[in-house]
Write an enzyme that holds these catalytic residues in place. Structure first.
Site, mmCIF file in Angstrom:
data_model
loop_
_atom_site.group_PDB
_atom_site.id
_atom_site.type_symbol
_atom_site.label_atom_id
_atom_site.label_comp_id
_atom_site.label_asym_id
_atom_site.label_seq_id
_atom_site.Cartn_x
_atom_site.Cartn_y
_atom_site.Cartn_z
ATOM 1 N N ARG A 16 0.782 -1.172 0.167
ATOM 2 C CA ARG A 16 0.005 0.062 -0.084
ATOM 3 C C ARG A 16 0.893 1.203 -0.280
ATOM 4 O O ARG A 16 1.574 1.655 1.040
ATOM 5 C CB ARG A 16 -0.833 -0.005 1.363
ATOM 6 C CG ARG A 16 -2.099 0.706 1.204
ATOM 7 C CD ARG A 16 -2.706 0.819 2.689
ATOM 8 N NE ARG A 16 -1.711 1.921 3.484
ATOM 9 C CZ ARG A 16 -1.623 1.885 4.608
ATOM 10 N NH1 ARG A 16 -2.420 0.745 5.484
ATOM 11 N NH2 ARG A 16 -0.976 2.413 5.439
ATOM 12 N N HIS B 293 -3.432 4.570 4.778
ATOM 13 C CA HIS B 293 -4.552 3.714 4.600
ATOM 14 C C HIS B 293 -5.762 4.575 4.051
ATOM 15 O O HIS B 293 -6.290 3.780 3.061
ATOM 16 C CB HIS B 293 -4.997 3.367 6.294
ATOM 17 C CG HIS B 293 -6.393 2.741 6.260
ATOM 18 N ND1 HIS B 293 -6.565 1.524 5.897
ATOM 19 C CD2 HIS B 293 -7.472 3.453 7.001
ATOM 20 C CE1 HIS B 293 -7.715 1.058 6.028
ATOM 21 N NE2 HIS B 293 -8.242 2.061 6.940
ATOM 22 N N TYR C 298 3.626 5.496 11.554
ATOM 23 C CA TYR C 298 4.010 3.952 11.580
ATOM 24 C C TYR C 298 4.919 3.192 10.718
ATOM 25 O O TYR C 298 5.135 2.185 10.766
ATOM 26 C CB TYR C 298 2.735 3.050 11.954
ATOM 27 C CG TYR C 298 1.741 3.301 10.692
ATOM 28 C CD1 TYR C 298 1.964 2.727 9.757
ATOM 29 C CD2 TYR C 298 0.759 4.112 10.772
ATOM 30 C CE1 TYR C 298 1.003 3.058 8.570
ATOM 31 C CE2 TYR C 298 -0.379 4.158 9.906
ATOM 32 C CZ TYR C 298 -0.095 3.845 8.682
ATOM 33 O OH TYR C 298 -0.900 3.838 7.609
HETATM 34 C C1 LIG Z 1 -14.546 -6.326 11.325
HETATM 35 C C2 LIG Z 1 -13.993 -4.818 11.272
HETATM 36 N N1 LIG Z 1 -12.842 -4.419 12.363
HETATM 37 C C3 LIG Z 1 -12.309 -3.390 11.909
HETATM 38 C C4 LIG Z 1 -12.436 -2.625 10.916
HETATM 39 C C5 LIG Z 1 -11.758 -1.152 10.888
HETATM 40 N N2 LIG Z 1 -10.660 -1.348 9.652
HETATM 41 C C6 LIG Z 1 -11.065 -0.619 8.765
HETATM 42 S S1 LIG Z 1 -9.915 -1.152 7.492
HETATM 43 C C7 LIG Z 1 -8.981 -1.752 8.539
HETATM 44 C C8 LIG Z 1 -7.536 -2.380 8.056
HETATM 45 C C9 LIG Z 1 -7.694 -3.515 7.194
HETATM 46 O O1 LIG Z 1 -6.451 -4.015 6.734
HETATM 47 P P1 LIG Z 1 -6.387 -5.032 5.501
HETATM 48 O O2 LIG Z 1 -7.368 -6.132 5.641
HETATM 49 O O3 LIG Z 1 -4.966 -5.422 5.406
HETATM 50 O O4 LIG Z 1 -7.039 -4.312 4.272
HETATM 51 P P2 LIG Z 1 -6.123 -2.958 3.596
HETATM 52 O O5 LIG Z 1 -6.567 -1.904 4.385
HETATM 53 O O6 LIG Z 1 -4.938 -3.340 3.770
HETATM 54 O O7 LIG Z 1 -6.813 -3.050 2.088
HETATM 55 C C10 LIG Z 1 -9.780 -1.975 9.789
HETATM 56 C C11 LIG Z 1 -8.950 -2.340 11.200
HETATM 57 C C12 LIG Z 1 -13.483 -2.972 9.812
HETATM 58 N N3 LIG Z 1 -13.687 -2.408 8.711
HETATM 59 N N4 LIG Z 1 -14.000 -4.137 9.988
#
Ligand SMILES: Cc1ncc(C[n+]2csc(CCOP(=O)(O)OP(=O)(O)O)c2C)c(N)n1
Ligand SMILES: Cc1ncc(C[n+]2csc(CCOP(=O)(O)OP(=O)(O)O)c2C)c(N)n1
Ligand SMILES: [Mg+2]
Ligand SMILES: [Mg+2]
Lengths: 341, 390, 341, 390
Positions: B271, B275, B284
């Site tokens: 990425r 975020h 971080y």
């Molecule tokens: C069940 C749940 N817990 C927490 C979140 C909050 N949240 C949104 S994105 C994220 C990180 C996601 O990381 P990843 O699965 O690696 O996907 P990326 O953002 O890297 O595409 C979090 C913790 C959420 N959307 N759903």
């Protein structure tokens, strides 16, 4: 629509259990619509721990009545996917407390998919949950979880209290294009009623309460496992000179204000009776909406008789938790009858 | 041989309930992610595919930049960019047939538009005018899923249903490295394997879940190694190598379509942006790491290959650039218009028929809106008294 | 107990945000008791998506403030295990709707462990959940989920509405030997108040409501994100000749009947105001229990002003969902003032 | 080598965030479950251990039979028997040090009593007088867990907390084959591996989750293969071979205690009885399968070994028999007495201090009980009018 086995049989009402009526409803729904699929833990060869799905796998095959892996979020989540593809899944959660792992799927998806997609993707899903206590179940086998579902917009919440309703409401739930949480009162599974399985009650429209016993002194508003308690209380109350009306809600969502308020306006007094805990339970909502609508007809505050606000007790103590006839009568006694005279 | 097949003094024949137990070896991913670009295999890649991937990657990069810019202008509530992950996004959409289904997560609008969904509709959730802006049935794209990993069981159920109906449909479900930690990931993969549902699970391992790096997310040799625990093949691919991702996903789709059951693909990518626009990645991670990955950029990787093979002349570059700019301009123009919203829609789709208490609330809001309109009209009239008689 | 950095500093009240007060409460609690551990998604280097845990990992180390894998049931479940071993975990759920995956751990274990073990195994756990809307969040980022927690015996449910309470109640929650669901009103995170971080408000005992504004015409019963709305409405109501009392519940469980009923008995009228949906929401319970206790003091039914009974709307429509000053005033207007004259 | 360690034209050095990635080979279970009895290794087994295991297995078998009998007499609400699984139950308890913790599931009362908990207290949940009958801190045994797999994250958190405190404590958590499908299983194993928590996960694969056979539960080569997806070692053991289970679990505990992190052990065994006394196993499985497994009974296996090595004379047999019968007799006697329960306890432990609304309800119940007692006294008085004046 009747099934092959029904053809030409002499029909007559005979005693059937609530569980049998549910089984019959599932079977008729599956026969009527190949899109109806049953899935859950142990619903296949075993017929479910309460035998409600008995015979369905044998009759319709394992693809229509499927034993899943042991994972409730997975069960409900895959059912969502099946519904997206046009099936009408009927999910069995084995016990009330074992529906909690599926809570996120229920609240974040099942309840919202239609709204999320502006109606493009409705989810015709039925989620059967045996609920309530009174069967001597150990921890986690006797929860009344309806408050959680009521507080979740997008779900219908339905619960039968009679054999005929078990059939009619379950057919209606499966026929609904919206998700229905179908709460089955465990301790009424084996309750019997004269019922003609060859001419089952027509499907009820979901959302109508029914007056089970007319009366003039006060209204008992109840549903599911507490209906027999209220009917018994109403009988007993005659000795005290009270003629109690008993309303069976049948559906918590939609809520039938009309029927309930018509009754309370007639009687001027009401007690809500349910097994679920009192604090934050369904009774608060019911009492509040009745009061909002019937304030000037009320001779006394709407009272609540409910389970205690404790984790469901162990079998040997559950009788102290469950609202029984005496507690109902006590509450009726507190409806400020002095004011009458 | 398992314990159940052993014979011996005390040990009778294995009970049938234990069957089948499979050989894990074919399920394990290679130790090294599969890649094509920069290897000998690149020579065999179809020029047409290379050009298509390139056009989509470049457009995708532009799309990401434009969407991010629109957050700064307040035209999107939030945007989780897939800059750096375009190879995965684009390949995920391109490997599917029309009849197949895509199950995106909230970051995957690029995959969604690559599949044909109108970009403005794809961005509805992030713009803030509704939750889902497109009809999922039109392009067979499920709504963007915000709660992580929860879309995976949906993909399984849909694929299973299609198979029961005899339809030749594959579902491809996307999830992030962070999402693999959720229980729903586990349950979905297990259901898929048990039911042999035609599902391809694509994990975009972009190194982070918001601020949490992969090393705090899992101790597994790779995320693809999780496949063996479900009895499905796991495949590891360089997620910045568009040709490799396309090939591995195509294979997986073919495998699933042929009745071979589900496949788990881990695409190792990065990425490049924070975020979302609301995030501050400097808290971080260091620039050095980002720079390192910029050196392995999916667009660059592909351009070098096209250039090496003489497939990218100035005309082609210009055409791609124009296409990208057209998309960006269209997005800018359409997102700068305020959407016309009807608050009464809030009640229209909660149920097929609104419940009585919703009908009451609808009437309340209707009255409020009428009063508001009247007050506005009054205010306007007062502000422009000379117009009051018009 | 003050921390090192506080020593000798000149102290004075200055504007602080509610989020800052929470951070300070966490820091003071961690400094005061090495058993206090913070865990959740992104609580470490990032300091949480709302920065409430900002600086804690740097100050106390990653073992005291830990980024976990992304799995809410796992977070809460391991926190249960940590509490079993004598720690005092403070869990952060990133957003309201992302606490749902932990629902089974919450309801089936967190709420029941003390009772299950006859008090032998209490769980001193704080579960921080940012809740409510008004911040332009996309789907699943603005739920008001307090009804679920209220309906679960064994949990305390606490929510601050002021900067001082944010500190005091969070310290109290962490100090509690029972599990506390600590609901943080998202849209008040950045609200400011004069507050002296070097002499923070003493820890409140959980369970006491407070009259935020005295008044004589009617009582607004509210909490969390709706407190500022009610205070504003009370100001606006003066123009209509209404002198409104505003009660901030601060704690939904335990519920402070005493303070609420004393107010309602004084004023004779009440409106419950919250952002959570109305049907099956907290207002039903509150209205019902106030009516049960104050029936003969009520000039009108207790009314409810709440969020609509719909899935939380997208950002561009949320203002129509959120109970605002006008809706509160409308409800006050419907409190049957004619009866007065 | 992974993609991240490759160097080449386009590929710079791997960003540190990707480290560490481990070699999966040492994590994979053997293709064949480990066993000792009936193999050459049996000769090396310590006679003392063999005798202890035998005594505990025989007693455990008797305990299971007695508890089942008590359900028929209405003295237990329900009993999920571990008949056939005694080797796992006993070994799980014996491999732990005093300071360690056991996390049982609802079927594991035998492990609980083997650890020293009073059997009547262990059976409290199933008798129906309270949810947990023992103080978890006394023998470091968590409450029996009814919601499947939910106890696994507790074990992880406890072990993690102990490690943070510098205590040398291992947690052993038990779960069934069915329970491995739950999300909590996944999340617990992942947390444990990431935090290197000293936890041993023991899966008793007894072939069924109520009526659902393993083949409908998973398509994995074995449940132990799930370990690799978390980066922890998976071990497969013959769960009816008490010596093998004891050895594998001891190794796992040692590994965890030494800071090596968690281990997943799958013990292949069989549930010889129905799911519980309330279940009808004939609906979903045939006698033949059960008979097959009876031929591989854990008690028989061990007895043959003891006999072969001349470690089991008539005296030893008698001593074990007497011990078992004593346990059974004690259980019968104590469970035939009705427990004395105080309904007011219902309010005593919901919170440290009852809330105001609980205090109200407590007074209501107190009044009811007083009225009931009075009514009973009246009824007695009427039934025995001549005693009314006593
Ligand atoms: C069940 C749940 N817990 C927490 C979140 C909050 N949240 C949104 S994105 C994220 C990180 C996601 O990381 P990843 O699965 O690696 O996907 P990326 O953002 O890297 O595409 C979090 C913790 C959420 N959307 N759903
Ligand atoms: C979360 C949850 N879902 C469902 C149940 C109901 N249930 C009790 S035991 C059981 C089967 C468990 O199978 P397994 O994990 O293999 O353990 P075993 O009974 O074989 O020891 C089920 C479905 C439960 N206790 N918890
Ligand atoms: Mg990621
Ligand atoms: Mg099993």
């Amino acid at each position: 629509m009747t099934t092959a086995t029904a053809a030409g049989a002499a029909t007559a009402a005979r005693p059937a259990t609530l569980a049998q009526a549910l089984t019959r409803a599932l079977r008729d729904a599956m026969a009527a619509d190949p899109a109806v699929h049953v899935l859950g833990e142990d619903v296949g060869a075993l017929g479910g721990v309460f035998r409600v799905t008995d015979g369905l796998a044998a009759e319709f095959g394992e693809d229509r009545c499927t034993d899943t892996p042991l994972a409730e979020a997975g069960i409900l989540g895959t059912a969502v996917g099946m519904a997206m593809y046009g099936l009408r899944p009927v999910v069995e959660m084995q016990f009330d407390a074992f529906a909690y792992p599926a809570f996120e799927q229920l609240v974040s998806h099942v309840a919202r998919m239609r709204n999320r997609t502006r109606g493009a993707m409705p989810l015709p899903l039925t989620i059967r949950i045996p609920y309530g206590g009174g069967i001597g179940g150990v921890e986690h086998h006797s929860d009344s979880s309806e408050a959680y579902y009521m507080a979740t917009p997008g779900l219908h919440v339905v619960t039968p209290a009679t054999v005929a309703d078990a059939y009619g409401l379950l057919r209606a739930a499966i026929a609904s294009d919206d998700p229905v949480v179908f709460l089955e009162p465990k301790r009424l599974y084996w309750s019997k009623d004269a019922w003609d399985p060859e001419e089952p009650t027509p499907v009820e429209p979901v959302g109508r309460a029914v007056v089970r016993r007319p009366g003039r002194s006060a209204t008992l508003v109840t549903y599911g496992p507490s209906l027999p308690v209220c009917l018994e209380a109403a009988e007993a109350a005659r000795a005290e000179g009270w003629d109690l009306e008993v309303v069976d809600l049948r559906s918590l969502v939609p809520f039938d204000d009309e029927t309930v308020c018509a009754s309370v306006r007639r009687t001027g007094r009401a007690v809500v009776v349910h097994e679920s805990g009192s604090f934050g339970g369904p009774g608060g909502e019911i009492a509040a909406r009745v009061t909002e609508r019937c304030f000037h007809h009320l001779e006394a505050p709407v009272l609540r008789v409910a389970g205690l606000d404790i984790p469901y007790p162990p079998p040997m103590l559950e009788r102290h938790h469950l609202p029984g006839v005496d507690r109902v009568l006590d509450a009726v006694g507190r409806l400020q009858w002095e004011a009458e005279s | 041989m398992t314990v159940l097949e052993q014979r011996g003094t005390y040990r009778p024949a294995p009970p049938p309930a234990w069957q089948p137990r499979t050989d894990p070896a074919p399920l394990l991913p290679d130790a090294e992610p599969y890649r094509v670009l920069g290897t000998g295999a690149a020579d065999r890649a179809d020029p047409g595919l290379l050009r298509t991937l390139h056009a989509r990657l470049v457009t995708g990069r532009r799309y990401n930049a434009q969407a991010t810019a629109l957050t700064r202008q307040g035209r999107l509530a939030v945007y989780p960019s897939s800059t750096g992950q375009e190879a995965c996004e684009v390949a995920a959409a391109l490997v599917l047939a029309d009849r197949d289904w895509l199950f995106p997560s909230y970051r995957d609008t690029l995959a969604v538009i690559t599949r044909g969904v109108d970009p403005v509709q794809a961005l509805t959730l992030l713009r803030g005018d509704w939750h889902t802006g497109y009809d999922p049935y039109e392009h067979r794209v499920a709504p963007l899923s915000t709660p992580l990993a929860t879309q995976l069981p949906h993909a399984v159920g849909l694929a299973h249903a299609a198979r029961l109906r005899g339809d030749d449909v594959v579902a491809l479900a996307m999830v992030g490295d962070g999402g693999t930690s959720e229980g729903d990931f586990h349950e979905a993969l297990n259901f898929a394997a048990v039911q042999r549902a035609p599902v391809v699970f694509l994990v975009q391992n972009n190194g982070f879940a918001i601020s949490v790096p992969l090393a705090k997310q899992t101790a597994a040799p790779s995320l693809a190694h999780k496949a063996v625990g479900y009895g499905m093949p796991g495949r590891l691919v360089d997620g910045n190598d568009a040709v490799a991702v396309h090939e591995v996903l195509s294979d997986a789709v073919r495998h699933a379509r042929a009745g071979g059951g589900p496949v788990l693909v881990e695409a190792v990518t990065y990425r490049l942006e924070a975020h979302t626009n609301a995030d501050d990645a400097t808290r971080y991670r260091g620039d050095a790491e980002v720079e390192t990955w910029r050196g392995h950029d999916p667009v660059d990787l592909l351009e070098r290959e096209l250039t090496r093979r003489g497939l990218l002349d100035e005309d082609a570059r210009r055409a791609v650039r124009e296409e990208s700019e057209a998309l960006a301009a269209d997005l800018r123009a359409r997102l700068h218009e305020d959407p016309v919203l009807d608050p009464m829609d809030l009640f229209a789709h909660v149920y097929a028929e609104p419940t009585p208490h919703l009908r009451e609330q609808r009437e309340l809001l209707r009255a409020e809106l009428a009063a508001e309109a009247e007050a506005n009209a009054d205010a306007e009239a007062q502000a422009a008294p000379e117009g009051a008689t018009r």
